[in-house]
Each structure stands twice: as C-alpha cells, then as structure tokens.
Design an enzyme around this catalytic site. Structure first.
Site, PDB file in Angstrom:
ATOM      1  N   SER A   1       0.816  -1.224   0.000  1.00 44.68           N
ATOM      2  CA  SER A   1       0.000   0.000   0.000  1.00 44.68           C
ATOM      3  C   SER A   1       0.846   1.268   0.000  1.00 44.68           C
ATOM      4  O   SER A   1       0.315   2.366  -0.107  1.00 44.68           O
ATOM      5  CB  SER A   1      -0.940   0.015   1.217  1.00 44.68           C
ATOM      6  OG  SER A   1      -0.188   0.010   2.418  1.00 44.68           O
TER       7      SER A   1
ATOM      8  N   HIS B   1     -39.378  21.945 -14.730  1.00 43.25           N
ATOM      9  CA  HIS B   1     -39.434  20.987 -15.851  1.00 43.25           C
ATOM     10  C   HIS B   1     -38.684  21.533 -17.072  1.00 43.25           C
ATOM     11  O   HIS B   1     -39.005  21.165 -18.201  1.00 43.25           O
ATOM     12  CB  HIS B   1     -40.875  20.649 -16.231  1.00 43.25           C
ATOM     13  CG  HIS B   1     -41.741  20.268 -15.074  1.00 43.25           C
ATOM     14  ND1 HIS B   1     -41.933  18.961 -14.682  1.00 43.25           N
ATOM     15  CD2 HIS B   1     -42.435  21.035 -14.190  1.00 43.25           C
ATOM     16  CE1 HIS B   1     -42.740  18.935 -13.618  1.00 43.25           C
ATOM     17  NE2 HIS B   1     -43.044  20.179 -13.291  1.00 43.25           N
TER      18      HIS B   1
ATOM     19  N   LYS C   1     -15.515  25.925 -32.454  1.00 43.45           N
ATOM     20  CA  LYS C   1     -16.038  25.422 -31.187  1.00 43.45           C
ATOM     21  C   LYS C   1     -15.401  26.061 -29.959  1.00 43.45           C
ATOM     22  O   LYS C   1     -14.203  26.333 -29.914  1.00 43.45           O
ATOM     23  CB  LYS C   1     -15.827  23.908 -31.100  1.00 43.45           C
ATOM     24  CG  LYS C   1     -16.696  23.124 -32.046  1.00 43.45           C
ATOM     25  CD  LYS C   1     -18.105  22.976 -31.514  1.00 43.45           C
ATOM     26  CE  LYS C   1     -18.218  21.717 -30.692  1.00 43.45           C
ATOM     27  NZ  LYS C   1     -19.535  21.604 -30.091  1.00 43.45           N
TER      28      LYS C   1
ATOM     29  N   GLU D   1     -18.884  20.236 -17.946  1.00 44.90           N
ATOM     30  CA  GLU D   1     -19.091  18.822 -18.279  1.00 44.90           C
ATOM     31  C   GLU D   1     -18.317  17.908 -17.336  1.00 44.90           C
ATOM     32  O   GLU D   1     -18.821  16.866 -16.909  1.00 44.90           O
ATOM     33  CB  GLU D   1     -18.664  18.563 -19.720  1.00 44.90           C
ATOM     34  CG  GLU D   1     -19.543  19.284 -20.732  1.00 44.90           C
ATOM     35  CD  GLU D   1     -18.940  19.236 -22.121  1.00 44.90           C
ATOM     36  OE1 GLU D   1     -19.288  18.311 -22.870  1.00 44.90           O
ATOM     37  OE2 GLU D   1     -18.106  20.096 -22.443  1.00 44.90           O
TER      38      GLU D   1
ATOM     39  N   SER E   1     -12.063  22.620 -30.210  1.00 45.32           N
ATOM     40  CA  SER E   1     -12.199  21.310 -30.842  1.00 45.32           C
ATOM     41  C   SER E   1     -11.031  21.103 -31.784  1.00 45.32           C
ATOM     42  O   SER E   1     -10.550  22.050 -32.409  1.00 45.32           O
ATOM     43  CB  SER E   1     -13.515  21.247 -31.614  1.00 45.32           C
ATOM     44  OG  SER E   1     -13.448  20.275 -32.639  1.00 45.32           O
TER      45      SER E   1
ATOM     46  N   LYS F   1      -8.627   3.611   1.613  1.00 45.35           N
ATOM     47  CA  LYS F   1      -7.787   4.781   1.348  1.00 45.35           C
ATOM     48  C   LYS F   1      -7.861   5.333  -0.073  1.00 45.35           C
ATOM     49  O   LYS F   1      -7.987   6.545  -0.272  1.00 45.35           O
ATOM     50  CB  LYS F   1      -6.335   4.464   1.709  1.00 45.35           C
ATOM     51  CG  LYS F   1      -6.091   4.574   3.199  1.00 45.35           C
ATOM     52  CD  LYS F   1      -4.725   4.103   3.566  1.00 45.35           C
ATOM     53  CE  LYS F   1      -4.735   3.199   4.781  1.00 45.35           C
ATOM     54  NZ  LYS F   1      -5.789   2.206   4.891  1.00 45.35           N
TER      55      LYS F   1
ATOM     56  N   ASN G   1     -15.953  24.910 -26.054  1.00 50.34           N
ATOM     57  CA  ASN G   1     -16.709  23.924 -25.282  1.00 50.34           C
ATOM     58  C   ASN G   1     -16.627  24.180 -23.773  1.00 50.34           C
ATOM     59  O   ASN G   1     -15.565  24.535 -23.258  1.00 50.34           O
ATOM     60  CB  ASN G   1     -16.191  22.517 -25.596  1.00 50.34           C
ATOM     61  CG  ASN G   1     -16.497  22.121 -27.030  1.00 50.34           C
ATOM     62  OD1 ASN G   1     -17.522  22.504 -27.581  1.00 50.34           O
ATOM     63  ND2 ASN G   1     -15.587  21.377 -27.636  1.00 50.34           N
TER      64      ASN G   1
END
Ligand code: ARG
Length: 473
Positions: free
Chosen positions: A29, A162, A289, A296, A283, A331, A291
């Site tokens: 570990s 909605h 683009k 995200e 992009s 951990k 983004n």
C-alpha cells in the site's frame, strides 16, 4: 519504487520464509498510503512523548527520538527519503527511516502501538487537514457565485420548472440558489469535523495497552477533542470516512447541477453565458467550437464521487470487528475524492468568476410562455376569488392566448374582461415582468428587495464560515 534490501518488516519473528512476490504485490500500500507520511510522523511524535511520560523513554532518548523524527520529516518532504516496495506500507517505511537515523533506539517507538490504531489515526488527521482546504475552496466558489449575482443583480430571467418557463425570476436569485447548496456542504463538513475529532491512538491492535500510555494526552497533542471510548471501535470505525465520502459525493452532485446549467446556458439556443477563453476548450476539428468542459467534467465527476462512497460502504458491510485487512481498501477512494475535489472546486469557481452573462439574452422571454399566469390567479385571490376558480380563469386566459398566438401581456383590458368579468382593468398592473418580480417580496422570494436581504445574509454566513477556518477557530 526501488527495491530495498534493508526492508524492516514489522512481523518477521514467527515466519520461516519471506512473503511470496504475489503476497507482496497484493499487500503493498506504500504507493498510495505515502500520502499519510506527515500525519504518521505527527502521531509518532505524540506517541514518543507519551512513552517518555510513562517512563519508557528517558529524557535523552526522547530528545534523540524527536530530533530523528524531525530529520526524517525533512527528508520525506524533500523526497530524499521514500517508501519502497519492500516496506509494504507507510508505517513500515517510516520505522525503517527512524532506525536508519537512530539505530536500535528507533525500535522503542512501536511499544504500545499497532498499525491498526496508527492507520486509523493517520487517516483522521489527513482528512481533518484536507477538509479544511476543501472548505476554503467551497468558500471561494460561493464568493464567485455571489460576485456574479451582485454584478448582474437586477437581470430578469425566465425561472424554470421541468425546464419550461414557469415564473419570472432574477438571474441573481438562481445563482444564489447554488450558494446555499455549497453553504450546506460547508456546514456538513464542519459537523463532520466535530465527530471526526476523536483519537484512536492508544487502542493498540484492538484492546488498549498494558503500558501506562495516556490516550487523553495524545488526543490533545494531535488536536483531537477527545480519545476514543472503546479500543475496538477505535480501530474498526470508518464512519468518519463514509460520512466524508457522502459529503464529497453531495458536493460532487451540487457541482454537477451548476455544471449542467452552465452547459445549457452556453448553448447557441440559450446564449445566456459566454465563458472566458481560459476556462473553456476548443475542438481539434471544428475551428468555431468553444466547449464548456469544466461544466461537463463537473457533471461527469459526480459519478466517481458517488462510486467512491459506494466502494467504501460495500467494503464495510458485514465486516467483523475489530481490524480486518479489508480496511486497507478505505484509502484509495478517500484520496481520490479529496484530490478530485481539490482540483474541481477551483476550476468551477474560476469558470463562474470569469463568465460573462449576456443580460439581453437572459431577459428576453422572461415573461414569455405565459409565465405571468400565476400572477393573474393570485391577483384574483387578492380580490377574494377562491384559488381553485382563479386558476381556471387564468387558465382560460392562457387558452385564449394560445388560440391567438400571443402572450398574456398582449391581452387588452377588454380581452381580459371577455375571458371573465372578474378580470377588471386593474389586473394589467400585475401583467408585467417587473410587477410580477416586485410582488414576490416575502422572505426567500425573488423580488429585488428580498434578493438584497438574501445577499446580506449570505455575506455574514460567508464571514462566519471563514472564521471557522482561521487558525484561532
Ligand atoms: N496498511 C494497513 C491499512 O492500511 C495498515 C494496517 C495493517 N495492520 C495489520 N495488522 N496488517 O489498513
């Protein structure tokens, strides 16, 4: 990690052979629990002082021990001392380091202590320390949202349910709604900290110690509020990890919700928000683009925060007391949630702080989609009409608009009277976005006056959160 011939296995005595490579690989570990080194050393200093008070180290031995631990800490910080594969875990590595610096005296430190109480202590210290940096980042994020809300305080927007136009709101009111979620996260972590402030050290393997240790003094030395009241619970309890991972998962979910809104707001269709170039990406194929990757990733990372919580809870389920090696699995999920939050929170905060709100686009259509229908109904209620009837009357006005292809505010006094005689010309007063907003002035409402009060309250809450973080706090 280099192999070390001088490995200090902590349990060789009764074994006639060393572990197989497969055993070693599974058991290892140190490549992740090395993050606990500084906390393990902190615990070692406290333990050394307690051994000295118990008469198990003389003054000279204590001085040498503390000096060697300080030296070891410096070497850990500089990277000149590192754990190796042969060390198995951080505790083994640091005992090797101590013995390398101190000779046989280094072997005295383990008296009365087990890796079981050590690792439980280290992880509490690690989390309590890191939770403070997470709280600091949550405060920064709230400040970014608050600053944006103040900058665009009076911009009206269509409020949605909605994802459909519902009632007009102030855009600032929506931004501030997120502040409250992050404020609850801070509150949750503070509450968590109170329960996490319990020291397991002194529990030994599981039963306490026959040596005259002083768990109360150790707890105090390490900044805990008190020692654990039951040595079995001390080494087997991981509630503090589970609770932290839940708090982290909920922060992740909150970040995913603001992330999703920013993604939506930056679409061509909405056009509400423009991200700063430094907080967006391009992009590789489409030159036009821009983004909203931070939004995200905030949305996406919620999956791993929730996964880390599930992982720990599943490990703990039906685990017999006291310590079991299963607990080593507590951990990596914890480190991951901590480190991901420490990376994500400042990114979301920076994205919010630097985004430009296109007020005209936000306000356009704030009253559209018949968003003032409730205002007609509530106006009728104020004239003594039962809400059930008022709802029907307002609904009839909406139907009329749908037939004509117009909005409620396009209807004239005569049109309204034709829908229902109780719609007298005074109703026109509430058929404006500003009128609708101003009327929602009760506590927590979206009226400019109520939002102003809300902002003041958030400012004092933020000051209080920061005070908790201050060294004296
Ligand atoms: N690496 C172990 C863990 O993380 C430390 C405790 C091991 N204790 C033991 N008795 N094998 O849980």
């Amino acid at each position: 990690m280099e192999q070390n011939e001088q490995a200090t296995r902590l349990w060789g005595g009764r074994f006639s052979s060393g572990p197989s490579p497969e055993m070693t690989a599974l058991s290892l570990s140190v490549h992740f629990d090395w993050r606990l080194a500084k906390y393990d050393l902190q615990g070692s200093r406290a333990h050394a002082r307690v051994l000295a008070n118990a008469g198990l180290l003389d003054d000279d031995e204590l001085d040498k021990m503390l000096a060697a631990l300080d030296e070891l800490e410096k070497d850990v910080e500089s990277g000149s001392f590192q754990g190796t594969e042969a060390d198995e875990d951080v505790h083994t590595a640091l005992e090797r380091g101590l013995i390398e610096r101190l000779g046989t005296l280094g072997g005295k430190l383990r008296a009365g202590r087990s890796r079981n109480d050590q690792v439980a202590t280290d992880l509490r210290l690690y989390l309590r320390d890191n939770v403070r940096t997470i709280v600091a980042a949550l405060i920064e994020l709230q400040k970014s949202l608050l600053a944006k809300a103040e900058e665009y305080r009076d911009v009206v927007a269509p409020g949605m349910t909605h994802l459909q136009h519902a009632q007009p709101i102030l855009f600032s009111h929506q931004l501030l709604a997120h502040v409250h979620a992050f404020a609850r996260d801070v509150d949750r972590l503070r509450d968590w900290d109170r329960r996490a402030a319990v020291s397991p050290l002194g529990a030994g393997a599981l039963a306490g110690s026959s040596l005259a240790l002083d768990p109360v003094a150790v707890a105090q030395d390490l900044g805990f509020d008190r020692p654990a009241d039951n040595s079995i619970d001390a080494v087997s309890d991981r509630d503090y990890v589970a609770e932290f991972l839940f708090a982290a998962a909920l922060i992740g979910v909150h970040l995913s919700r603001i992330g999703e809104e920013v993604v939506l707001w930056t679409t061509t269709e909405f056009g509400w928000v423009t991200l700063h170039d430094s907080w967006a990406t391009g992009s590789s194929i489409m030159p036009q683009k821009k983004n909203p990757d931070i939004g995200e990733l905030a949305r996406g990372k919620s999956g791993r925060f929730i996964g880390n919580l599930m992982s720990l809870l599943t490990t703990l389920k039906a685990l017999p007391l006291a310590y079991d090696r299963d607990l080593q699995e507590d951990k990596e999920c914890t480190f991951d949630s901590v480190e991901q939050l420490q990376m994500l929170l400042p990114a979301v905060s920076g994205m919010i702080a630097t985004m430009k709100v296109n007020a005209d686009n936000v306000s356009r259509g704030a009253g559209a989609g018949h968003a003032l229908a409730t205002d007609i109904a509530e106006w009728l209620v104020r004239q003594g009409v039962p809400f059930r009837e008022a709802h029907e009357v307002s609904g009839a006005a909406v139907r009329e608009c749908d037939e004509r292809g117009c909005e409620l505010y396009d209807l004239s006094a005569a049109d309204l009277a034709a829908v229902d005689a109780r719609l007298t010309p005074d109703v026109l007063d509430v058929l404006t976005v500003d009128g609708a907003l101003a009327s929602r002035s009760t506590h927590g409402g979206t009226a400019p006056s109520a939002v102003l009060t809300q902002i003041e309250n958030i400012k004092s809450a933020l000051a209080e959160q920061s005070a908790w973080l201050a060294p004296s706090g």
